[in-house]
Structure formats: structure tokens, C-alpha cells
Motif scaffolding. Structure first.
Motif, short mmCIF file in Angstrom:
data_model
loop_
_atom_site.label_atom_id
_atom_site.label_comp_id
_atom_site.label_asym_id
_atom_site.label_seq_id
_atom_site.Cartn_x
_atom_site.Cartn_y
_atom_site.Cartn_z
N ASN A 194 -15.32 -39.51 -14.51
CA ASN A 194 -15.32 -38.75 -16.07
C ASN A 194 -17.20 -38.85 -16.13
N THR A 195 -17.97 -39.75 -16.75
CA THR A 195 -19.70 -39.33 -17.35
C THR A 195 -20.30 -39.63 -16.02
N TRP A 196 -19.93 -41.13 -15.14
CA TRP A 196 -20.74 -41.08 -14.11
C TRP A 196 -20.74 -40.44 -12.86
N ASN A 197 -21.86 -40.12 -12.53
CA ASN A 197 -20.90 -39.24 -10.88
C ASN A 197 -23.44 -39.66 -9.80
N ILE A 198 -22.51 -39.95 -8.00
CA ILE A 198 -23.46 -40.13 -7.34
C ILE A 198 -24.23 -38.64 -7.09
N TYR A 199 -25.47 -38.37 -6.73
CA TYR A 199 -25.66 -36.74 -6.88
C TYR A 199 -26.55 -37.10 -5.64
N GLY A 200 -26.65 -36.05 -4.34
CA GLY A 200 -28.15 -35.92 -3.51
C GLY A 200 -27.96 -34.36 -3.11
#
Length: 232
Positions: A194-200
Motif C-alpha cells: 500500500n502506501t508504505w514502501n522501503i527504498y534503496g
């Protein structure tokens, strides 16, 4: 006889009303977009880490980055849960560290400083980005809450940069340093629900195209990680 006529009229009226309700329901079903796209605005907040640093190099304080933009979704299968995407965005990155930059933008001098010798030292960059993304998700036409794995290559062009060194002798600021690499690129991955995602993001080329301390070449590249939000 009058009762029969009235009863027939009632049945016809009820039938017409029922057909109208069915028609409304059918029209509601038709409104579901089976050819939906996940065109989205995005916003990411990251912690920025510098790698391949010269001897004695240390990061100071919290180096942060923010980026945002828009991507166009292009599904490639019937279920529309696999897609390519591209778009345009902007990134602002700060790097607090002890690599002092003096001189001027055409003849910069680089020195690894003792943290006791300055009160503030950083360089920052403002870039325009073009992501080239492959997408997998569990979305359907009826829901916008789903798991996703998005990844790809980000191409960036440096629009503006500045370095600031503040010490006992004053404040030195250099803008648009010629030694910074204008064209930057790297790989990235975003995953979550949904809205929350981790990113690298990992930069594949150096931030400096030509920079040397008194003893070695400066080969800094970046590793940024944090969170990313997608907004329909």
C-alpha cells in the motif's frame, strides 16, 4: 375489472422499476476499469551514505535526501500486474562530511579535514531524474491496496550543486563545481504494501569525475536508503 387493471399497472410499474435498478447496477459494473494503470506520483526520503571514500574520510551528522516525481505505468500482461514505467522527477541530496572543498569552481582543491578544524562542511546536489522501471504487484481493478516490487535504473542529470565549508576563518561557498559528474546513474528497488514502501538506490558511477586530494583520487559514489510513498 378495475382491480385487475390496477394490479397489472402495478406489476408493470414494479417491473420497469426493477429493470431500471438492474440497469443502474450493470452500469456500475461497467465503470470498473479493467484497463487500469498505476500512474503515480511518488515521494521518497532517504539517508545518504558515501562509499569508496579516500583515507581518513568520515561522514558527519545526518545526510538526507528527498525526491519526488511522476511515473507513467505501462502494463504488459492481461492481468495488468506486470508493467514497465517511466517518468520524470527531481532529487535533492545533502552530504555532511570532512572532505573540504576550497579554491573555486574551475580549480577546486580537496582536503580531508580533521573534524576539529571546521564547524560545518557539506556538499549538496539538485538533479533531474528519469526512472526506467520494471514492476510487479498484486493489484486488481477493484483495489488499490496491494504488495509491490518495483525496481530499475535511474538516470540523473546534475542541475545545481553547492559546497559549504565553515571554519574559524569564515565561510566558503562554491556553486556548480566543474569536478562533479553531470550525468549520474544507478539501480534502485522499492518494495512494500500500500502506501508504505522501503527504498534503496546504489549509484553506479562516481559523484566526482576529476577530484584528487594530495595523495589519492576521490572516488565517491552513493548508497541511499529510506522510504518511498506512491500517490495515485
Amino acid at each position: 375489472m378495475r382491480f385487475a387493471v390496477n394490479f397489472c399497472f402495478f406489476i408493470l410499474t414494479l417491473s420497469a422499476f426493477a429493470q431500471e435498478e438492474i440497469s443502474k447496477k450493470d452500469s456500475t459494473v461497467v465503470k470498473i476499469d479493467s484497463l487500469y494503470r498505476e500512474d503515480q506520483f511518488y515521494l521518497s526520503l532517504t539517508y545518504n551514505r558515501l562509499l569508496e571514500a579516500p583515507e581518513g574520510f568520515k561522514q558527519q551528522r545526518f545526510s538526507a535526501g528527498i525526491s519526488g516525481g511522476f511515473v507513467r505505468d505501462m502494463p504488459i500482461n492481461k492481468r495488468r500486474n506486470i508493467a514497465f514505467a517511466t517518468g520524470v522527477g527531481f532529487t535533492y541530496n545533502n552530504y555532511f562530511q570532512n572532505l573540504g572543498i576550497t579554491g573555486d569552481k574551475k580549480n577546486a582543491i580537496y582536503t580531508v579535514l580533521d573534524p576539529k578544524d571546521f564547524s560545518r562542511n557539506k556538499f549538496s546536489q539538485f538533479l533531474i531524474d528519469v526512472p526506467l522501471e520494471f514492476r510487479w504487484r498484486t493489484s486488481t481493478p477493484e483495489t488499490y491496496r496491494f504488495w509491490r516490487v518495483y525496481g530499475g535504473v535511474k538516470l540523473s542529470y546534475l542541475l545545481y550543486d553547492t559546497s559549504v565549508l565553515k571554519n574559524a576563518t569564515g565561510k566558503l561557498k562554491i556553486t556548480n563545481n566543474d569536478d562533479f559528474t553531470k550525468f549520474q546513474y544507478g539501480v534502485y528497488l522499492a518494495t512494500g504494501f500500500n502506501t508504505w514502501n522501503i527504498y534503496g538506490y546504489y549509484g553506479l558511477n562516481d559523484l566526482f569525475k576529476s577530484a584528487n586530494t594530495a595523495t589519492e583520487k576521490v572516488n565517491l559514489n552513493t548508497l541511499n536508503f529510506g522510504i518511498i510513498f506512491y500517490i495515485l
